[in-house]
Design a protein around this motif. Structure first.
Motif, PDB file in Angstrom:
ATOM      1  N   PRO A 209       0.828  -1.217   0.000  1.00 11.01           N
ATOM      2  CA  PRO A 209       0.000   0.000   0.000  1.00 11.01           C
ATOM      3  C   PRO A 209       0.861   1.265   0.000  1.00 11.01           C
ATOM      4  CG  PRO A 209      -0.772  -1.560   1.662  1.00 11.01           C
ATOM      5  CD  PRO A 209       0.545  -2.077   1.154  1.00 11.01           C
ATOM      6  N   ASP A 210       0.318   2.330  -0.568  1.00 15.49           N
ATOM      7  CA  ASP A 210       1.036   3.602  -0.661  1.00 15.49           C
ATOM      8  C   ASP A 210       1.464   4.132   0.705  1.00 15.49           C
ATOM      9  OD1 ASP A 210       0.870   3.614  -3.422  1.00 15.49           O
ATOM     10  OD2 ASP A 210      -0.941   4.863  -3.462  1.00 15.49           O
ATOM     11  N   PHE A 211       0.617   3.967   1.741  1.00 14.28           N
ATOM     12  CA  PHE A 211       0.988   4.508   3.045  1.00 14.28           C
ATOM     13  C   PHE A 211       2.222   3.799   3.609  1.00 14.28           C
ATOM     14  CE2 PHE A 211      -1.588   1.051   4.744  1.00 14.28           C
ATOM     15  CZ  PHE A 211      -1.029   0.774   5.986  1.00 14.28           C
ATOM     16  N   ILE A 212       2.433   2.550   3.276  1.00 15.07           N
ATOM     17  CA  ILE A 212       3.630   1.841   3.742  1.00 15.07           C
ATOM     18  C   ILE A 212       4.846   2.301   2.945  1.00 15.07           C
ATOM     19  CG2 ILE A 212       4.748  -0.424   3.930  1.00 15.07           C
ATOM     20  CD1 ILE A 212       2.006  -1.545   4.671  1.00 15.07           C
ATOM     21  N   ARG A 213       4.670   2.567   1.663  1.00 16.31           N
ATOM     22  CA  ARG A 213       5.776   3.122   0.872  1.00 16.31           C
ATOM     23  C   ARG A 213       6.241   4.454   1.470  1.00 16.31           C
ATOM     24  NH1 ARG A 213       5.888   0.102  -3.932  1.00 16.31           N
ATOM     25  NH2 ARG A 213       3.848  -0.658  -4.560  1.00 16.31           N
ATOM     26  N   SER A 214       5.288   5.275   1.913  1.00 19.75           N
ATOM     27  CA  SER A 214       5.636   6.557   2.543  1.00 19.75           C
ATOM     28  C   SER A 214       6.380   6.339   3.857  1.00 19.75           C
ATOM     29  CB  SER A 214       4.377   7.389   2.809  1.00 19.75           C
ATOM     30  OG  SER A 214       3.754   7.733   1.605  1.00 19.75           O
ATOM     31  N   LEU A 215       5.916   5.380   4.657  1.00 18.84           N
ATOM     32  CA  LEU A 215       6.615   5.061   5.905  1.00 18.84           C
ATOM     33  C   LEU A 215       8.044   4.599   5.627  1.00 18.84           C
ATOM     34  CD1 LEU A 215       3.956   3.067   7.967  1.00 18.84           C
ATOM     35  CD2 LEU A 215       5.019   5.227   8.610  1.00 18.84           C
TER      36      LEU A 215
ATOM     37  N   LEU B 160       8.667  -2.817  10.839  1.00 15.61           N
ATOM     38  CA  LEU B 160       7.377  -2.138  10.953  1.00 15.61           C
ATOM     39  C   LEU B 160       6.374  -3.140  11.513  1.00 15.61           C
ATOM     40  CD1 LEU B 160       6.971  -0.158   7.589  1.00 15.61           C
ATOM     41  CD2 LEU B 160       7.751   0.692   9.808  1.00 15.61           C
ATOM     42  N   TRP B 161       5.601  -2.715  12.504  1.00 13.04           N
ATOM     43  CA  TRP B 161       4.528  -3.517  13.099  1.00 13.04           C
ATOM     44  C   TRP B 161       3.263  -3.109  12.362  1.00 13.04           C
ATOM     45  CZ3 TRP B 161       3.498  -7.570  15.849  1.00 13.04           C
ATOM     46  CH2 TRP B 161       2.350  -7.671  16.624  1.00 13.04           C
ATOM     47  N   LEU B 162       2.637  -4.074  11.649  1.00 14.78           N
ATOM     48  CA  LEU B 162       1.527  -3.745  10.771  1.00 14.78           C
ATOM     49  C   LEU B 162       0.315  -4.636  11.019  1.00 14.78           C
ATOM     50  CD1 LEU B 162       3.540  -3.448   7.440  1.00 14.78           C
ATOM     51  CD2 LEU B 162       2.629  -1.568   8.807  1.00 14.78           C
ATOM     52  N   PRO B 163      -0.877  -4.090  10.802  1.00 15.97           N
ATOM     53  CA  PRO B 163      -2.070  -4.930  10.876  1.00 15.97           C
ATOM     54  C   PRO B 163      -2.188  -5.772   9.611  1.00 15.97           C
ATOM     55  CG  PRO B 163      -2.672  -2.715  10.206  1.00 15.97           C
ATOM     56  CD  PRO B 163      -1.191  -2.692  10.498  1.00 15.97           C
TER      57      PRO B 163
ATOM     58  N   GLY C 205      -4.909  -9.188   3.371  1.00 16.78           N
ATOM     59  CA  GLY C 205      -4.211  -7.964   3.034  1.00 16.78           C
ATOM     60  C   GLY C 205      -4.034  -7.066   4.235  1.00 16.78           C
ATOM     61  N   ILE C 206      -3.655  -5.848   3.956  1.00 18.14           N
ATOM     62  CA  ILE C 206      -3.357  -4.842   4.979  1.00 18.14           C
ATOM     63  C   ILE C 206      -4.449  -3.777   4.958  1.00 18.14           C
ATOM     64  CG2 ILE C 206      -1.717  -3.065   5.699  1.00 18.14           C
ATOM     65  CD1 ILE C 206       0.465  -4.723   4.272  1.00 18.14           C
ATOM     66  N   PRO C 207      -5.065  -3.505   6.115  1.00 23.66           N
ATOM     67  CA  PRO C 207      -6.070  -2.433   6.153  1.00 23.66           C
ATOM     68  C   PRO C 207      -5.442  -1.074   5.830  1.00 23.66           C
ATOM     69  CG  PRO C 207      -6.189  -3.782   8.139  1.00 23.66           C
ATOM     70  CD  PRO C 207      -4.937  -4.174   7.410  1.00 23.66           C
ATOM     71  N   ASP C 208      -6.202  -0.259   5.144  1.00 22.39           N
ATOM     72  CA  ASP C 208      -5.799   1.127   4.925  1.00 22.39           C
ATOM     73  C   ASP C 208      -5.928   1.883   6.249  1.00 22.39           C
ATOM     74  OD1 ASP C 208      -5.354   0.762   2.172  1.00 22.39           O
ATOM     75  OD2 ASP C 208      -7.466   1.152   1.711  1.00 22.39           O
ATOM     76  N   PRO C 209      -5.197   2.989   6.418  1.00 19.46           N
ATOM     77  CA  PRO C 209      -5.339   3.757   7.662  1.00 19.46           C
ATOM     78  C   PRO C 209      -6.806   4.119   7.914  1.00 19.46           C
ATOM     79  CG  PRO C 209      -3.455   4.547   6.416  1.00 19.46           C
ATOM     80  CD  PRO C 209      -4.191   3.571   5.532  1.00 19.46           C
TER      81      PRO C 209
ATOM     82  N   CYS D 290     -11.859  -4.371   5.661  1.00 20.24           N
ATOM     83  CA  CYS D 290     -10.681  -4.734   4.878  1.00 20.24           C
ATOM     84  C   CYS D 290     -10.839  -6.145   4.316  1.00 20.24           C
ATOM     85  CB  CYS D 290      -9.421  -4.637   5.735  1.00 20.24           C
ATOM     86  SG  CYS D 290      -7.927  -5.200   4.890  1.00 20.24           S
ATOM     87  N   ALA D 291     -11.337  -7.079   5.131  1.00 23.96           N
ATOM     88  CA  ALA D 291     -11.533  -8.448   4.662  1.00 23.96           C
ATOM     89  C   ALA D 291     -12.479  -8.466   3.462  1.00 23.96           C
ATOM     90  CB  ALA D 291     -12.081  -9.323   5.788  1.00 23.96           C
ATOM     91  N   VAL D 292     -13.578  -7.755   3.562  1.00 26.27           N
ATOM     92  CA  VAL D 292     -14.556  -7.686   2.469  1.00 26.27           C
ATOM     93  C   VAL D 292     -13.914  -7.078   1.225  1.00 26.27           C
ATOM     94  CG1 VAL D 292     -16.708  -6.571   1.718  1.00 26.27           C
ATOM     95  CG2 VAL D 292     -16.549  -7.604   4.002  1.00 26.27           C
ATOM     96  N   ARG D 293     -13.189  -5.980   1.394  1.00 25.15           N
ATOM     97  CA  ARG D 293     -12.540  -5.306   0.262  1.00 25.15           C
ATOM     98  C   ARG D 293     -11.511  -6.207  -0.407  1.00 25.15           C
ATOM     99  NH1 ARG D 293      -7.788  -3.058   0.057  1.00 25.15           N
ATOM    100  NH2 ARG D 293      -7.552  -2.735   2.312  1.00 25.15           N
ATOM    101  N   GLU D 294     -10.641  -6.824   0.389  1.00 22.57           N
ATOM    102  CA  GLU D 294      -9.586  -7.674  -0.178  1.00 22.57           C
ATOM    103  C   GLU D 294     -10.159  -8.855  -0.946  1.00 22.57           C
ATOM    104  OE1 GLU D 294      -6.338  -7.382  -0.462  1.00 22.57           O
ATOM    105  OE2 GLU D 294      -6.022  -5.608   0.770  1.00 22.57           O
TER     106      GLU D 294
END
Length: 159
Positions: free
Chosen positions: A4-10, A19-22, A51-55, A62-66
């Motif tokens: 995800p883009d937010f992880i690229r920014s991190l 990184l500790w991620l959901p 997958g990884i939830p968006d912020p 997230c489960a439904v979206r993925e």
């Protein structure tokens, strides 16, 4: 799994440090009791969808979206079946992550299973007694989703 883009920014400021991620996993069953699996494009192995939830995104959403993004199947989460801190993983580029996985039992409510993005080579429904080879991660989650036991968590850390 696409990053995800937010992880690229991190990563731009954190470098390769841990990184500790959901993380979210969906064990999706159809009306015939079959489980939905995808054959991953990165490993070639069959696995559950996740997958990884968006912020700010709720884990169940997230489960439904993925599931929909990867398989075109619409599903409804029914319950949490497992919560587990996974072992850290180091990717080939040197990035290190540790995931807190929340696994949901879900029920398919529509859509036709198909490859719906570039994360999967194949998608399909499998009878429980005819599953392709799965790693321990997938086996444990399917077992818990099929059981009437309460949510699984590692209780050894309390002893």
């Amino acid at each position: 799994m696409a990053t995800p883009d937010f992880i690229r920014s991190l990563r731009a400021s954190a470098g390769h440090q841990l990184l500790w991620l959901p993380g979210v996993t969906a064990v999706v069953f159809d009306d015939d009791g079959r489980v939905l699996l995808g054959r991953r494009s990165d490993t070639g192995m069959w696995s559950l969808i996740g997958g990884i939830p968006d912020p700010g995104e709720q884990p169940a959403a997230c489960a439904v979206r993925e599931v929909h993004e990867e398989t075109a199947v619409h599903c409804v989460p029914e319950r949490v079946v497992l919560v587990q801190a996974l072992k850290p993983v180091t990717y080939t580029n040197g990035d290190t992550c540790q995931y807190m996985d929340i696994t949901f039992r879900c029920r398919a409510v529509g859509g036709e299973a198909r490859v719906n993005d570039d994360e999967s080579l194949d998608v399909g429904w499998f009878d429980i007694d005819a599953l392709p080879q799965l790693n321990e991660f997938g086996q444990l989650r399917i077992k818990q989703a099929l059981s009437d036991q309460p949510t699984w968590f590692d209780s050894t850390s309390f002893e």
